[in-house]
Design a protein around this motif. Sequence first.
Motif, PDB file in Angstrom:
ATOM      1  N   LYS A   1       5.119  12.805   2.009  1.00 22.66           N
ATOM      2  CA  LYS A   1       6.199  11.949   1.496  1.00 22.66           C
ATOM      3  C   LYS A   1       5.564  10.591   1.234  1.00 22.66           C
ATOM      4  N   SER A   2       5.473  10.184  -0.041  1.00 22.96           N
ATOM      5  CA  SER A   2       4.840   8.913  -0.408  1.00 22.96           C
ATOM      6  C   SER A   2       5.813   7.757  -0.258  1.00 22.96           C
ATOM      7  N   LEU A   3       5.364   6.707   0.436  1.00 18.49           N
ATOM      8  CA  LEU A   3       6.188   5.522   0.650  1.00 18.49           C
ATOM      9  C   LEU A   3       5.333   4.269   0.481  1.00 18.49           C
ATOM     10  N   TRP A   4       5.982   3.156   0.099  1.00 15.82           N
ATOM     11  CA  TRP A   4       5.303   1.876  -0.033  1.00 15.82           C
ATOM     12  C   TRP A   4       5.476   1.071   1.246  1.00 15.82           C
ATOM     13  N   PHE A   5       4.376   0.442   1.704  1.00 15.01           N
ATOM     14  CA  PHE A   5       4.381  -0.374   2.912  1.00 15.01           C
ATOM     15  C   PHE A   5       3.893  -1.779   2.596  1.00 15.01           C
ATOM     16  N   LEU A   6       4.509  -2.747   3.239  1.00 17.63           N
ATOM     17  CA  LEU A   6       4.040  -4.119   3.178  1.00 17.63           C
ATOM     18  C   LEU A   6       2.947  -4.261   4.229  1.00 17.63           C
ATOM     19  N   LEU A   7       1.789  -4.790   3.855  1.00 19.14           N
ATOM     20  CA  LEU A   7       0.673  -4.949   4.785  1.00 19.14           C
ATOM     21  C   LEU A   7       0.898  -6.200   5.632  1.00 19.14           C
ATOM     22  N   ASP A   8       0.694  -6.068   6.929  1.00 18.42           N
ATOM     23  CA  ASP A   8       0.904  -7.175   7.854  1.00 18.42           C
ATOM     24  C   ASP A   8      -0.284  -7.240   8.808  1.00 18.42           C
ATOM     25  N   THR A   9      -1.095  -8.285   8.669  1.00 21.14           N
ATOM     26  CA  THR A   9      -2.295  -8.419   9.498  1.00 21.14           C
ATOM     27  C   THR A   9      -1.986  -8.977  10.884  1.00 21.14           C
ATOM     28  N   VAL A  10      -0.727  -9.319  11.160  1.00 20.05           N
ATOM     29  CA  VAL A  10      -0.332  -9.804  12.479  1.00 20.05           C
ATOM     30  C   VAL A  10       0.289  -8.679  13.305  1.00 20.05           C
ATOM     31  N   ALA A  11       0.977  -7.748  12.649  1.00 18.16           N
ATOM     32  CA  ALA A  11       1.677  -6.656  13.339  1.00 18.16           C
ATOM     33  C   ALA A  11       0.705  -5.567  13.775  1.00 18.16           C
ATOM     34  N   GLY A  12       1.109  -4.821  14.808  1.00 17.66           N
ATOM     35  CA  GLY A  12       0.317  -3.702  15.289  1.00 17.66           C
ATOM     36  C   GLY A  12       0.819  -2.384  14.738  1.00 17.66           C
ATOM     37  N   LEU A  13       1.905  -1.901  15.287  1.00 23.16           N
ATOM     38  CA  LEU A  13       2.412  -0.578  14.934  1.00 23.16           C
ATOM     39  C   LEU A  13       2.946  -0.536  13.500  1.00 23.16           C
ATOM     40  N   THR A  14       2.533   0.466  12.751  1.00 20.91           N
ATOM     41  CA  THR A  14       3.079   0.724  11.420  1.00 20.91           C
ATOM     42  C   THR A  14       4.426   1.412  11.604  1.00 20.91           C
ATOM     43  N   TRP A  15       5.399   1.077  10.764  1.00 23.90           N
ATOM     44  CA  TRP A  15       6.702   1.720  10.884  1.00 23.90           C
ATOM     45  C   TRP A  15       7.340   1.910   9.515  1.00 23.90           C
ATOM     46  N   THR A  16       8.241   2.894   9.455  1.00 23.04           N
ATOM     47  CA  THR A  16       9.056   3.129   8.272  1.00 23.04           C
ATOM     48  C   THR A  16      10.484   3.423   8.719  1.00 23.04           C
ATOM     49  N   GLN A  17      11.429   3.196   7.833  1.00 23.46           N
ATOM     50  CA  GLN A  17      12.822   3.513   8.131  1.00 23.46           C
ATOM     51  C   GLN A  17      12.994   5.032   8.161  1.00 23.46           C
TER      52      GLN A  17
ATOM     53  N   LEU B   1       0.853  -1.182   0.000  1.00 22.92           N
ATOM     54  CA  LEU B   1       0.000   0.000   0.000  1.00 22.92           C
ATOM     55  C   LEU B   1       0.887   1.229   0.000  1.00 22.92           C
ATOM     56  N   LYS B   2       0.500   2.218  -0.795  1.00 23.64           N
ATOM     57  CA  LYS B   2       1.225   3.480  -0.811  1.00 23.64           C
ATOM     58  C   LYS B   2       0.546   4.412   0.183  1.00 23.64           C
ATOM     59  N   LEU B   3       1.352   4.948   1.088  1.00 23.93           N
ATOM     60  CA  LEU B   3       0.838   5.820   2.141  1.00 23.93           C
ATOM     61  C   LEU B   3       1.695   7.071   2.178  1.00 23.93           C
ATOM     62  N   GLY B   4       1.047   8.198   2.356  1.00 16.76           N
ATOM     63  CA  GLY B   4       1.758   9.450   2.516  1.00 16.76           C
ATOM     64  C   GLY B   4       2.000   9.723   3.984  1.00 16.76           C
ATOM     65  N   ILE B   5       3.203  10.154   4.319  1.00 15.14           N
ATOM     66  CA  ILE B   5       3.522  10.517   5.694  1.00 15.14           C
ATOM     67  C   ILE B   5       4.031  11.943   5.687  1.00 15.14           C
TER      68      ILE B   5
END
Length: 177
Positions: A11-27, A2-6
């Motif tokens: 700032k547009s970035l691509w994220f891998l969706l994880d249905t097990v993880a809680g907190l969203t994170w980026t480098q 999913l592409k999400l702006g932060i």
Amino acid sequence: MLKLGIGDPIKSLWFLLDTVAGLTWTQCQPCKSCFEQKDPIYNSRSFKSYKKLPCYDASCKSPFHCFEGDCFYGITYGDVSETKEVDSLDTSTLLPPDEPSPASVKNIRFGCSLESKDFVSIWKKIIAGIMGLNWDSTSFIVQLGRLAPDRFSCCLVQPDKSFHSLLEFGDQMFDKN
């Protein structure tokens, strides 16, 4: 994915969706140990909307911990890859592929990863982080759920040029003609 702006500006970035993880994170910069990614690494100093979550914040409790005045979080995945991050807040913007006007939400909690280990060749070096979609209070869908209670839908498919995964939040689920 999913592409999400932060941030503000976005700032547009691509994220891998994880249905097990809680907190969203980026480098984030300055990154001590980061995996290679296509887009430049998020630099929090470039965004007026970015805030670190301080230790004294009521939500900085286990599994979060304090270090030098900031709230930190560490995640280890089943395949031994791991990330260590500063718990942060910033504006998040959903960037639907066919929508001219994206929706932004202020103060979404996310991890600003300063160290990512053993993420080997994930998704052809496209992604910048992981979007957590479980039911933990820090997950992206639960945070958005406060704004659009009980209205989340997703259809996740393998990345392909002819199909897109679909995530819908709030009233947009019911605006279909």
